[in-house]
Design a protein around this motif. Structure first.
Motif, PDB file in Angstrom:
ATOM      1  N   GLU A 101     -44.687  28.238  22.138  1.00 33.23           N
ATOM      2  CA  GLU A 101     -44.103  28.943  20.989  1.00 33.23           C
ATOM      3  C   GLU A 101     -42.581  29.008  21.090  1.00 33.23           C
ATOM      4  O   GLU A 101     -41.886  28.905  20.077  1.00 33.23           O
ATOM      5  CB  GLU A 101     -44.673  30.368  20.865  1.00 33.23           C
ATOM      6  N   LYS A 137     -37.224  35.246  21.241  1.00 31.48           N
ATOM      7  CA  LYS A 137     -36.835  34.794  19.896  1.00 31.48           C
ATOM      8  C   LYS A 137     -35.515  35.433  19.466  1.00 31.48           C
ATOM      9  O   LYS A 137     -34.669  34.765  18.859  1.00 31.48           O
ATOM     10  CB  LYS A 137     -37.933  35.109  18.891  1.00 31.48           C
ATOM     11  N   GLU A 192     -37.558  24.847  15.401  1.00 38.05           N
ATOM     12  CA  GLU A 192     -37.512  25.313  14.012  1.00 38.05           C
ATOM     13  C   GLU A 192     -36.124  25.832  13.630  1.00 38.05           C
ATOM     14  O   GLU A 192     -35.742  25.790  12.467  1.00 38.05           O
ATOM     15  CB  GLU A 192     -38.543  26.419  13.780  1.00 38.05           C
ATOM     16  N   GLN A 193     -35.369  26.303  14.615  1.00 40.55           N
ATOM     17  CA  GLN A 193     -34.026  26.823  14.374  1.00 40.55           C
ATOM     18  C   GLN A 193     -32.969  25.718  14.378  1.00 40.55           C
ATOM     19  O   GLN A 193     -31.779  25.991  14.255  1.00 40.55           O
ATOM     20  CB  GLN A 193     -33.674  27.889  15.421  1.00 40.55           C
ATOM     21  N   SER A 206     -41.295  25.549  20.120  1.00 37.27           N
ATOM     22  CA  SER A 206     -41.439  25.367  18.670  1.00 37.27           C
ATOM     23  C   SER A 206     -40.415  26.184  17.895  1.00 37.27           C
ATOM     24  O   SER A 206     -39.812  25.700  16.938  1.00 37.27           O
ATOM     25  CB  SER A 206     -42.843  25.774  18.207  1.00 37.27           C
ATOM     26  N   PHE A 207     -40.211  27.435  18.308  1.00 36.44           N
ATOM     27  CA  PHE A 207     -39.266  28.303  17.609  1.00 36.44           C
ATOM     28  C   PHE A 207     -37.842  27.764  17.712  1.00 36.44           C
ATOM     29  O   PHE A 207     -37.107  27.739  16.720  1.00 36.44           O
ATOM     30  CB  PHE A 207     -39.345  29.736  18.160  1.00 36.44           C
TER      31      PHE A 207
END
Length: 166
Positions: free
Chosen positions: A60, A30, A67-68, A63-64
Motif C-alpha cells: 500500500e 501516508k 499514485e502521488q 502504491s500510494f
C-alpha cells in the motif's frame, strides 16, 4: 527518505539503531508522503527502515507513493525478497531497489564470507530482478577497514553485470 519501520531481521555491525519503536501506522506513512510531496517536491522516495519488507502494509505504501507521482524505491537488505515479491512490488508501482549487502550483516548463511564471496548473493538478486524486468537495482555496502581491499573486485563485478546493475 521514508522510514516505515525500525524493525529489522539482521544485526548489521554498522547499524545506527539504538532504540526500536516498531512500525509506523499506514496513516502516518501516508501523511509523511504527502508532506514530502508538498514541501520537498520529491521525484523519488527511498522507502527504508529497519527493513521495509517487514512492514505489513508495504504494498500500500508503494502504491500510494506511485499514485502521488513519486517514484518509490525500496532500500532493503533483501532477506525477505523473492521473485513473487518482486513481481508484486512492480505491480504496485515500485521503480527499483537499493539492496544493502555486506559481509558484516550477520546473514546466517553468509557468515565468514568476505565481500568478494558475497558477490554471489548480489548476483542472485541482480538476476532475479533482471528476470522480472522493468526495475533497476543498485547495491550498496558499508565499507570497513577490514573490507576496503575488496572494493576493486566488487567494482569489477558490477561492471561485468552492467546490463542488470545500475
Amino acid at each position: 527518505w521514508l522510514e516505515v519501520t525500525d524493525i529489522c531481521n539482521l544485526k548489521c555491525l554498522g547499524c545506527y539503531r539504538q532504540k526500536l519503536t516498531g512500525h509506523k501506522t499506514l496513516e502516518a506513512v501516508k501523511e509523511e508522503i504527502l508532506f514530502l510531496k508538498k514541501w520537498r517536491n520529491v521525484d523519488n522516495l527511498s522507502i527504508a527502515g529497519g527493513e521495509p519488507l517487514m512492514y505489513p502494509d508495504i504494498m500500500e505504501v508503494v502504491s500510494f507513493a506511485k499514485e502521488q507521482g513519486i517514484k518509490p524505491i525500496m532500500l532493503t537488505n533483501g532477506l525477505k525478497l523473492d521473485q513473487p515479491t518482486v513481481v508484486e512490488l512492480k505491480k504496485a508501482g515500485l521503480a527499483g531497489f537499493t539492496i544493502h549487502i555486506d559481509s558484516n550483516q550477520g546473514r546466517p548463511e553468509w557468515r565468514d564470507k568476505n565481500e568478494i564471496e558475497t558477490n554471489e548473493l548480489r548476483q542472485h538478486f541482480a538476476d532475479m530482478i533482471y528476470d522480472v524486468g522493468g526495475l533497476y537495482v543498485i547495491f550498496n555496502s558499508t565499507v570497513y577497514p577490514s573490507t576496503v581491499q575488496h572494493i576493486p573486485e566488487m567494482t569489477r563485478w558490477a561492471q561485468k553485470n552492467i546490463d542488470r546493475v545500475h
